[in-house]
Design an enzyme around this catalytic site. Structure first.
Site, mmCIF file in Angstrom:
data_model
loop_
_atom_site.group_PDB
_atom_site.id
_atom_site.type_symbol
_atom_site.label_atom_id
_atom_site.label_comp_id
_atom_site.label_asym_id
_atom_site.label_seq_id
_atom_site.Cartn_x
_atom_site.Cartn_y
_atom_site.Cartn_z
ATOM 1 C CG HIS A 262 15.198 9.265 11.079
ATOM 2 N ND1 HIS A 262 14.485 8.226 11.021
ATOM 3 C CD2 HIS A 262 14.590 10.185 10.694
ATOM 4 C CE1 HIS A 262 13.668 8.192 9.675
ATOM 5 N NE2 HIS A 262 13.504 9.271 9.708
ATOM 6 C CE LYS A 293 10.693 5.106 6.584
ATOM 7 N NZ LYS A 293 10.800 6.255 7.987
ATOM 8 C CG ASP A 296 13.346 -8.144 12.913
ATOM 9 O OD1 ASP A 296 13.246 -9.894 12.252
ATOM 10 O OD2 ASP A 296 14.351 -7.683 12.265
ATOM 11 C CD GLN A 401 8.614 9.879 -6.655
ATOM 12 O OE1 GLN A 401 8.546 10.014 -8.196
ATOM 13 N NE2 GLN A 401 7.923 8.832 -5.743
HETATM 14 P P1 5BU Z 1 12.144 15.405 3.927
HETATM 15 O O1 5BU Z 1 13.786 16.606 4.536
HETATM 16 O O2 5BU Z 1 11.168 15.868 3.798
HETATM 17 O O3 5BU Z 1 12.222 14.561 2.745
HETATM 18 O O4 5BU Z 1 11.612 13.831 4.768
HETATM 19 C C1 5BU Z 1 11.276 13.149 4.883
HETATM 20 C C2 5BU Z 1 11.118 12.625 5.905
HETATM 21 O O5 5BU Z 1 10.153 11.494 5.833
HETATM 22 C C3 5BU Z 1 12.034 11.565 6.263
HETATM 23 O O6 5BU Z 1 12.706 11.575 7.735
HETATM 24 C C4 5BU Z 1 11.814 10.167 5.925
HETATM 25 O O7 5BU Z 1 13.042 9.184 6.248
HETATM 26 C C5 5BU Z 1 10.461 10.195 5.890
HETATM 27 N N1 5BU Z 1 9.984 9.594 4.907
HETATM 28 C C6 5BU Z 1 9.455 9.769 3.611
HETATM 29 O O8 5BU Z 1 10.287 10.823 3.682
HETATM 30 N N2 5BU Z 1 9.013 8.742 3.035
HETATM 31 C C7 5BU Z 1 8.436 8.107 3.475
HETATM 32 O O9 5BU Z 1 7.972 6.718 2.509
HETATM 33 C C8 5BU Z 1 8.709 7.220 4.590
HETATM 34 C C9 5BU Z 1 9.695 8.352 5.856
HETATM 35 BR BR1 5BU Z 1 8.179 5.379 5.431
#
Ligand code: 5BU
Length: 450
Positions: A262, A293, A296, A401
Site C-alpha cells: 500500500h 484499490k 473511480d 476475518q
Molecule cells: P492482514 O494483516 O493479513 O489482515 O492483511 C491483509 C491485507 O490484504 C491488507 O493489506 C488488506 O488491505 C488486504 N485486503 C484484505 O485484507 N481484504 C480484502 O478484502 C482486500 C484486501 Br480487497
C-alpha cells in the site's frame, strides 16, 4: 399404522414428494422430486414435525434455532414456539439491498445454534450454510434435517464433527409409500435403482495452475513463478517506513510470488525505495503488486495510476481495482495486470452475491483483468487471490476475518493467498514466510485431489 407412517402419508397428500421425471439443480434427471415447503399448509402436521425434530435433539443444548429458507423456516419457527428457544433466520441470498447480514435476528458472538434443514443430499450446500452462519460469529454443533436423500451428506457432516440427526431417509419414505400402496412395485424398483446408483454430478473441477485459462502476460508470469518457486504466497507489506518494507521484502523474498504494497501508507515513500524493490524483485523473482484499490471513473483512475507521486504505472506489475466504475474504467491500466475486487474479506462487507456476480462478469470480459480478489470460488477463467489468511487468529477488532490456508485452497479454490500480519507481525519474517509457503502449497496440492 405407526405415528411416523401416519405423518408421512399425510405429508404425501400435501404433495411433499412427486414422482415422474425431474431435472434437478445439478442437471441430474431424477424419478422423484421432494419439496417440503407445502408442509406449512397444515398447521397440525407442522406442529407434529416440530415436535419430532425437537425430540431428535432433546439431549442437546443450544441458544438459538436457525431456520434455512424457505422450507425449513416455518419448521424452525414452529420449533422455536414449542421450545421457547429464540429463532434466527439465515438469508437465502443477500440480494444486494437492505441489510448486509447473512443471518437475521437478535444474537451474539459465540452463541450456539441448532440448524434446521429440509433435505440433505451431498451435504455440500449444508456445509456452505454452516460456513455462512459461523461467519456471523455463531457456533454450530447440532443440525436436524427432515429428509436424507442418502447421497453421502450425513457421513460428510459427521466426519467434520457435527451432531446431525435426520427424521426420514428417502428409502424409508419410499418403503412406507409402497407399503400403503401409494407407489407401484415397478415405480419402487425404478426409484431404488436410481438411489442405489445415483448419477454422478459433474462439477467444474479446480484446474491446476498451469491449466488455468490465463491470457494476460503478467498472469502467465505469476503462474510460472508459482510453479517454479512452489509458492502461492503473496506477502502484504503493510509497513509504514521504507526501511521496514525493504527489510521485510528481503527476508520473505525466497518464499513469495509477489510483494503487495500500500504505497500510500509508507511515510517516506520515494523513488529510491522502488528502485531497490524492483532490483530485489528481479533478483529473487517475485512481482510487485500495488493494492491501490482504484474505484473511480476511468479518467481519474488513469491520473492516479500514472501521475500521482507514487508513479504506480512505472513499477507495479499488478494493481487492485474495484470494478464499481464499470468495464470501461478498467481499460486505463495499460500493461499492468488488473486484479478486481469482487468480494472483500471484512465482516459486513457490502460486496454481496448480487455485486459479486456482476463484478465477476465484468472481470471475465475485460482482457486486462487477470484475476480477482474474493472469498469464494470464481471459476477457472480468472486467477483468484484471497486475503484474510492467518493461522493464528480468527480476525481483528476492525472487521477483518481470517481463514486458514486449508480453507481458502480447498473450499474457495483460491490460487494465491495474501498474508499480511501473519508474516510481518511474526518474530522472524523469513521463518514465517517459509511456514506459510509450505502450508499454502500443501493445501493447494490437496485441493487438486478433492
Ligand atoms: P492482514 O494483516 O493479513 O489482515 O492483511 C491483509 C491485507 O490484504 C491488507 O493489506 C488488506 O488491505 C488486504 N485486503 C484484505 O485484507 N481484504 C480484502 O478484502 C482486500 C484486501 Br480487497
Amino acid at each position: 399404522m405407526t405415528h411416523r407412517e401416519d405423518f408421512l402419508l399425510k405429508a404425501y397428500e400435501l404433495g411433499i414428494i412427486k414422482f415422474g421425471r425431474f431435472t434437478l439443480k445439478s442437471g441430474i434427471e431424477s424419478p422423484f422430486y421432494v419439496d417440503l415447503r407445502s408442509l406449512a399448509s397444515s398447521p397440525q402436521l407442522l406442529k407434529t414435525l416440530a415436535n419430532n425434530l425437537l425430540e431428535l435433539v432433546d439431549d442437546r443444548e443450544f441458544d438459538l434455532i436457525c431456520g434455512v429458507p424457505y422450507a425449513a423456516l416455518p419448521m424452525a419457527t414452529a420449533m422455536s414456539l414449542t421450545s421457547n428457544i429464540p429463532l434466527i433466520i439465515k438469508r437465502k441470498e443477500n440480494k444486494g439491498y437492505g441489510t448486509k447480514r447473512m443471518v437475521e435476528g437478535v444474537y451474539q458472538d459465540g452463541q450456539t445454534c441448532l440448524l434446521v434443514e429440509d433435505v440433505i443430499t451431498s451435504g455440500k450446500s449444508l456445509l456452505e450454510t454452516i460456513d455462512q452462519v459461523e461467519r456471523e460469529g455463531l457456533v454450530v454443533h447440532d443440525l436436524v434435517v427432515v429428509l436424507d436423500r442418502e447421497q453421502g451428506g450425513i457421513e460428510k457432516l459427521k466426519e467434520r464433527g457435527f451432531h446431525i440427526k435426520t427424521l426420514f431417509t428417502i428409502n424409508e419414505v419410499i418403503d412406507i409409500l409402497h407399503k400403503f400402496h401409494r407407489l407401484t412395485d415397478e415405480k419402487v424398483k425404478e426409484i431404488k435403482e436410481f438411489l442405489n446408483n445415483p448419477p454422478e454430478v459433474i462439477e467444474e473441477k479446480r484446474l491446476p495452475l498451469e491449466e488455468k485459462k490465463v491470457q494476460h502476460p503478467i498472469g502467465k508470469k505469476l503462474v510460472e513463478l508459482a510453479l517454479k518457486k512452489q509458492s502461492n504466497l503473496i506477502a502484504s507489506a503493510d509497513l509504514i517506513t521504507a526501511d521496514e518494507v525493504l527489510r521485510f521484502a528481503n527476508e520473505v523474498s525466497d518464499h513469495i510470488v509477489a510483494l503487495k504494497l500500500h504505497s500510500d501508507i509508507i511515510q517516506d515513500f520515494s523513488e529510491d525505495l522502488i528502485i531497490k524493490l524492483k532490483a530485489l524483485a528481479k533478483e529473487k523473482e517475485f512481482l510487485l503488486f500495488e493494492d491501490r484499490k482504484f474505484g473511480d471513473i476511468g479518467n481519474t483512475q488513469e491520473l492516479q495510476f500514472k501521475r500521482s507521486i507514487y508513479k504506480i504505472s512505472d513499477w507495479a506489475d499488478l494493481v487492485t481495482v474495484h470494478p464499481i466504475g464499470g468495464a470501461d474504467s478498467l481499460k486505463v491500466f495499460e500493461n499492468t495486470g488488473v486484479v478486481t475486487i469482487v468480494e472483500m474479506s471484512s465482516k459486513g462487507a457490502l460486496t454481496d452475491d448480487y455485486y459479486f456476480s456482476k463484478a465477476v462478469n465484468v472481470s471475465e470480459n475485460e482482457p486486462n483483468v487477470l484475476g480477482c480478489v474474493a472469498q469464494r470460488k470464481v471459476g477457472n477463467q480468472l486467477l483468484l487471490f484471497t486475503p484474510g489468511v492467518n493461522v493464528s487468529a480468527l480476525g481483528d477488532s476492525k472487521g477483518q476475518q481470517y481463514n486458514t490456508p486449508e480453507i481458502v485452497f480447498n473450499n474457495y479454490h483460491t490460487d494465491f493467498m495474501i498474508v499480511g500480519r501473519g508474516l510481518y507481525k511474526a518474530p522472524d519474517f523469513k521463518t514465517a514466510a517459509k511456514e506459510y509457503q509450505t502450508l499454502g502449497w500443501i493445501a493447494y496440492l490437496q485441493s487438486l485431489n478433492n
